[in-house]
Every structure is written in structure tokens, then in C-alpha cells.
Design a protein around this motif. Structure first.
Motif, PDB file in Angstrom:
ATOM      1  N   THR A  38      40.084  57.660 -56.007  1.00 52.54           N
ATOM      2  CA  THR A  38      40.994  56.750 -56.695  1.00 52.54           C
ATOM      3  C   THR A  38      40.231  55.811 -57.612  1.00 52.54           C
ATOM      4  N   MET A  39      40.963  55.296 -58.600  1.00 52.16           N
ATOM      5  CA  MET A  39      40.428  54.318 -59.537  1.00 52.16           C
ATOM      6  C   MET A  39      41.608  53.482 -60.020  1.00 52.16           C
ATOM      7  N   PRO A  40      41.454  52.157 -60.121  1.00 51.99           N
ATOM      8  CA  PRO A  40      42.579  51.319 -60.545  1.00 51.99           C
ATOM      9  C   PRO A  40      43.136  51.736 -61.908  1.00 51.99           C
ATOM     10  N   CYS A  41      44.444  51.682 -62.033  1.00 52.73           N
ATOM     11  CA  CYS A  41      45.111  51.998 -63.295  1.00 52.73           C
ATOM     12  C   CYS A  41      44.769  50.923 -64.320  1.00 52.73           C
ATOM     13  N   PRO A  42      44.334  51.304 -65.522  1.00 49.11           N
ATOM     14  CA  PRO A  42      43.999  50.300 -66.534  1.00 49.11           C
ATOM     15  C   PRO A  42      45.236  49.594 -67.086  1.00 49.11           C
ATOM     16  N   CYS A  43      46.422  50.152 -66.835  1.00 53.55           N
ATOM     17  CA  CYS A  43      47.655  49.573 -67.362  1.00 53.55           C
ATOM     18  C   CYS A  43      48.238  48.515 -66.424  1.00 53.55           C
ATOM     19  N   CYS A  44      48.362  48.853 -65.128  1.00 55.95           N
ATOM     20  CA  CYS A  44      49.022  47.935 -64.188  1.00 55.95           C
ATOM     21  C   CYS A  44      48.138  47.517 -63.012  1.00 55.95           C
ATOM     22  N   GLY A  45      47.001  48.158 -62.819  1.00 52.91           N
ATOM     23  CA  GLY A  45      46.095  47.796 -61.737  1.00 52.91           C
ATOM     24  C   GLY A  45      46.376  48.473 -60.407  1.00 52.91           C
ATOM     25  N   ALA A  46      47.443  49.250 -60.329  1.00 48.96           N
ATOM     26  CA  ALA A  46      47.753  49.981 -59.094  1.00 48.96           C
ATOM     27  C   ALA A  46      46.749  51.119 -58.907  1.00 48.96           C
ATOM     28  N   ARG A  47      46.842  51.779 -57.768  1.00 50.58           N
ATOM     29  CA  ARG A  47      45.931  52.885 -57.466  1.00 50.58           C
ATOM     30  C   ARG A  47      46.226  54.078 -58.374  1.00 50.58           C
ATOM     31  N   GLY A  48      45.193  54.611 -58.977  1.00 54.17           N
ATOM     32  CA  GLY A  48      45.305  55.847 -59.741  1.00 54.17           C
ATOM     33  C   GLY A  48      44.594  56.942 -58.972  1.00 54.17           C
ATOM     34  N   ILE A  49      45.219  58.102 -58.860  1.00 52.79           N
ATOM     35  CA  ILE A  49      44.669  59.205 -58.068  1.00 52.79           C
ATOM     36  C   ILE A  49      44.160  60.301 -58.999  1.00 52.79           C
ATOM     37  N   ALA A  50      42.956  60.809 -58.709  1.00 46.17           N
ATOM     38  CA  ALA A  50      42.384  61.908 -59.489  1.00 46.17           C
ATOM     39  C   ALA A  50      43.231  63.153 -59.288  1.00 46.17           C
ATOM     40  N   ARG A  51      43.648  63.758 -60.384  1.00 46.41           N
ATOM     41  CA  ARG A  51      44.498  64.955 -60.324  1.00 46.41           C
ATOM     42  C   ARG A  51      43.792  66.207 -60.813  1.00 46.41           C
ATOM     43  N   ALA A  52      42.837  66.068 -61.729  1.00 43.94           N
ATOM     44  CA  ALA A  52      42.129  67.243 -62.256  1.00 43.94           C
ATOM     45  C   ALA A  52      40.717  66.832 -62.638  1.00 43.94           C
ATOM     46  N   MET A  53      39.796  67.796 -62.527  1.00 44.73           N
ATOM     47  CA  MET A  53      38.407  67.523 -62.871  1.00 44.73           C
ATOM     48  C   MET A  53      37.829  68.750 -63.559  1.00 44.73           C
ATOM     49  N   LEU A  54      37.126  68.527 -64.668  1.00 44.30           N
ATOM     50  CA  LEU A  54      36.520  69.606 -65.437  1.00 44.30           C
ATOM     51  C   LEU A  54      35.053  69.279 -65.658  1.00 44.30           C
ATOM     52  N   GLN A  55      34.174  70.201 -65.249  1.00 44.26           N
ATOM     53  CA  GLN A  55      32.740  69.988 -65.452  1.00 44.26           C
ATOM     54  C   GLN A  55      32.398  70.401 -66.877  1.00 44.26           C
ATOM     55  N   THR A  56      31.902  69.446 -67.670  1.00 45.88           N
ATOM     56  CA  THR A  56      31.600  69.712 -69.073  1.00 45.88           C
ATOM     57  C   THR A  56      30.130  70.039 -69.313  1.00 45.88           C
ATOM     58  N   SER A  57      29.267  69.647 -68.387  1.00 44.63           N
ATOM     59  CA  SER A  57      27.847  70.006 -68.446  1.00 44.63           C
ATOM     60  C   SER A  57      27.288  69.921 -67.031  1.00 44.63           C
ATOM     61  N   ALA A  58      25.989  70.145 -66.895  1.00 46.42           N
ATOM     62  CA  ALA A  58      25.386  70.156 -65.561  1.00 46.42           C
ATOM     63  C   ALA A  58      25.546  68.820 -64.841  1.00 46.42           C
ATOM     64  N   LEU A  59      25.592  67.721 -65.597  1.00 46.08           N
ATOM     65  CA  LEU A  59      25.656  66.390 -64.982  1.00 46.08           C
ATOM     66  C   LEU A  59      26.842  65.563 -65.465  1.00 46.08           C
ATOM     67  N   CYS A  60      27.860  66.189 -66.057  1.00 43.79           N
ATOM     68  CA  CYS A  60      28.977  65.438 -66.628  1.00 43.79           C
ATOM     69  C   CYS A  60      30.317  66.099 -66.290  1.00 43.79           C
ATOM     70  N   TRP A  61      31.294  65.267 -65.905  1.00 43.97           N
ATOM     71  CA  TRP A  61      32.633  65.736 -65.581  1.00 43.97           C
ATOM     72  C   TRP A  61      33.670  64.887 -66.300  1.00 43.97           C
ATOM     73  N   THR A  62      34.794  65.488 -66.654  1.00 46.27           N
ATOM     74  CA  THR A  62      35.945  64.768 -67.168  1.00 46.27           C
ATOM     75  C   THR A  62      36.987  64.770 -66.060  1.00 46.27           C
ATOM     76  N   VAL A  63      37.490  63.579 -65.709  1.00 49.18           N
ATOM     77  CA  VAL A  63      38.414  63.437 -64.584  1.00 49.18           C
ATOM     78  C   VAL A  63      39.716  62.829 -65.091  1.00 49.18           C
ATOM     79  N   ASP A  64      40.849  63.484 -64.775  1.00 39.86           N
ATOM     80  CA  ASP A  64      42.172  62.978 -65.136  1.00 39.86           C
ATOM     81  C   ASP A  64      42.788  62.277 -63.938  1.00 39.86           C
ATOM     82  N   PHE A  65      43.283  61.058 -64.156  1.00 38.78           N
ATOM     83  CA  PHE A  65      43.918  60.256 -63.115  1.00 38.78           C
ATOM     84  C   PHE A  65      45.384  60.040 -63.449  1.00 38.78           C
ATOM     85  N   GLN A  66      46.177  59.778 -62.411  1.00 38.15           N
ATOM     86  CA  GLN A  66      47.592  59.452 -62.576  1.00 38.15           C
ATOM     87  C   GLN A  66      47.898  58.232 -61.722  1.00 38.15           C
ATOM     88  N   CYS A  67      48.569  57.233 -62.328  1.00 42.98           N
ATOM     89  CA  CYS A  67      48.934  56.019 -61.609  1.00 42.98           C
ATOM     90  C   CYS A  67      49.912  56.352 -60.493  1.00 42.98           C
TER      91      CYS A  67
END
Length: 100
Positions: free
Chosen positions: A15-44
Motif C-alpha cells: 500500500t501507499m497513501p493516495c496523493p489525492c485524498c490520503g487514504a490507503r492505495g493498494i497496488a493492483r499491477a506491477m511491470l518490471q521495466t528493467s533489471a532494477l526498475c518496476w512500474t507499479v499501478d495503485f488504486q485508492c
């Protein structure tokens, strides 16, 4: 993306706080873009907000990452002698059937 259960058997969420309202945001998808880097999608988690946001996670190791050579893999049945083949319907030798 599912996290392994923790020691108590409950599933852990990333989880990571929502930048809009501060509530809990839950990771929904993750994509590895390189050996040491990931893009993570969160939903409030707050229904009235519903904000979705993308973050980037980059790891910076203390020491350089060293690539390890892969071991050779064996093919299926590599350990069988070439002269010995098994036909479909053959019974294994020495199983006690028709041994006299």
C-alpha cells in the motif's frame, strides 16, 4: 500481483497513501521495466475518491549487480541409455508377471 502470506497466514498488501485524498492505495499491477526498475499501478481504497496512480520503483544496490551464468539444463530422459527404449504397452522387466 499477490504477496505471499505472512507468518500469521494473512495475505500482505503493498500500500501507499493516495496523493489525492490520503487514504490507503493498494497496488493492483506491477511491470518490471528493467533489471532494477518496476512500474507499479495503485488504486485508492476510498470509493468516493477512486483515484488511480502510477509509481516507479527503482532499486540502487550497494554493490554492482553481477550476472551469474546459467547452468546447463538436462533434456527429458537424458539419463537413459540410447540402446534402451520403452514401447507403449510394454510392461517393466522384473515385475513378477510371467516369470515362470
Amino acid at each position: 500481483m499477490r504477496a505471499p502470506p505472512n507468518r500469521l497466514g494473512a495475505e500482505m498488501r503493498w500500500t501507499m497513501p493516495c496523493p489525492c485524498c490520503g487514504a490507503r492505495g493498494i497496488a493492483r499491477a506491477m511491470l518490471q521495466t528493467s533489471a532494477l526498475c518496476w512500474t507499479v499501478d495503485f488504486q485508492c481504497d476510498r470509493v468516493t475518491c477512486g483515484h488511480t496512480y502510477r509509481t516507479e520503483l527503482t532499486m540502487q544496490p550497494a554493490a554492482p549487480v553481477q550476472k551469474v551464468a546459467r547452468r546447463d539444463t538436462l533434456q527429458l530422459f537424458d539419463d537413459l541409455p540410447l540402446a534402451e527404449s520403452v514401447q507403449v504397452g510394454d510392461s517393466p522387466r522384473g515385475n513378477g508377471d510371467n516369470d515362470g
